[in-house]
Design a protein around this motif. Sequence first.
Motif, PDB file in Angstrom:
ATOM      1  N   GLU A   1       4.804  63.848  47.647  1.00 44.22           N
ATOM      2  CA  GLU A   1       3.839  63.619  46.573  1.00 44.22           C
ATOM      3  C   GLU A   1       2.503  64.282  46.897  1.00 44.22           C
ATOM      4  O   GLU A   1       1.864  64.886  46.024  1.00 44.22           O
ATOM      5  N   THR A   2       2.065  64.170  48.149  1.00 44.41           N
ATOM      6  CA  THR A   2       0.808  64.806  48.558  1.00 44.41           C
ATOM      7  C   THR A   2       0.924  66.319  48.499  1.00 44.41           C
ATOM      8  O   THR A   2       0.034  67.014  47.988  1.00 44.41           O
TER       9      THR A   2
ATOM     10  N   PHE B   1       1.004  67.619  44.842  1.00 44.89           N
ATOM     11  CA  PHE B   1      -0.316  67.608  44.218  1.00 44.89           C
ATOM     12  C   PHE B   1      -1.146  68.797  44.708  1.00 44.89           C
ATOM     13  O   PHE B   1      -1.796  69.489  43.913  1.00 44.89           O
TER      14      PHE B   1
ATOM     15  N   ARG C   1      10.893  67.065  43.931  1.00 41.92           N
ATOM     16  CA  ARG C   1       9.684  66.733  43.163  1.00 41.92           C
ATOM     17  C   ARG C   1       9.254  67.917  42.310  1.00 41.92           C
ATOM     18  O   ARG C   1       8.818  67.735  41.160  1.00 41.92           O
TER      19      ARG C   1
ATOM     20  N   GLU D   1       9.578  61.384  50.823  1.00 41.23           N
ATOM     21  CA  GLU D   1       9.196  61.323  49.409  1.00 41.23           C
ATOM     22  C   GLU D   1       7.701  61.057  49.247  1.00 41.23           C
ATOM     23  O   GLU D   1       7.051  61.633  48.363  1.00 41.23           O
ATOM     24  N   GLN D   2       7.146  60.203  50.094  1.00 39.02           N
ATOM     25  CA  GLN D   2       5.713  59.925  50.032  1.00 39.02           C
ATOM     26  C   GLN D   2       4.902  61.164  50.393  1.00 39.02           C
ATOM     27  O   GLN D   2       3.911  61.494  49.734  1.00 39.02           O
TER      28      GLN D   2
END
Length: 230
Positions: free
Chosen positions: A206-207, A210, A25, A202-203
């Motif tokens: 994302e956190t 960010f 990511r 993957e989820q």
Amino acid sequence: MLDFSGREAIVTGGTGALGRAVVGRLVAAGATVHVPVYVAEELQRFPYRNHDAVRLHEGLDLGTEADVAKLYGATSTLYASVHVAGGFAMGPIADTDLGVWDHLVRMNATTCFLCCREAVRTMSGREGRIVNVSARPALVPTAQMSAYAASKAAVSALTQSLSEELADSSIWVNAIVPSIIDTEANRAAMPDADHAAWPTPEQIAETIVFLVSPDNAVTRGALVPVYGNS
């Protein structure tokens, strides 16, 4: 869209399931990512080992001060430091020997402390972001995880204390708090569990990304649950 162009990041545990997702990511967002590698065999399943934006640092022990200093000394514009590296073990406390306790504290708490310290030293005077990885048993009492929960509780406490120490700076420190992550290893260990309820690497990535991004302008000192439906 998050933009890390011109920024450097370090991801410890970057060759593991969650670490790979974080590295991917960050690279997609334009970052140059430094990944320490303790065991060379870990690179066999690492899809970014030949990526132009990934810098591998082999043979480093994150429980050793000199090795952690060497890793952070390889960066010049460090912006994000993500500390995924850690260890796990469970069992009744009566069957938990001191070696297991020492191993978990070193793998989880000591590596986190050393990496946080070097990240702060490297970012000194500049903006930066740090994310640690705690675990749900550190917050929610869980049987047969006394040693593991204690080592991860140290990560949580370190995160919140360091965030207050740096409150007047531009370095934000947070931690994510995963439940069981949907990985091949966890599915194999718990074949009868409801895997669909587990959050994927993957989820969770994302956190994490960010929280270490420039878009995170206000969140610090948080222990962020990433439980999914579990």
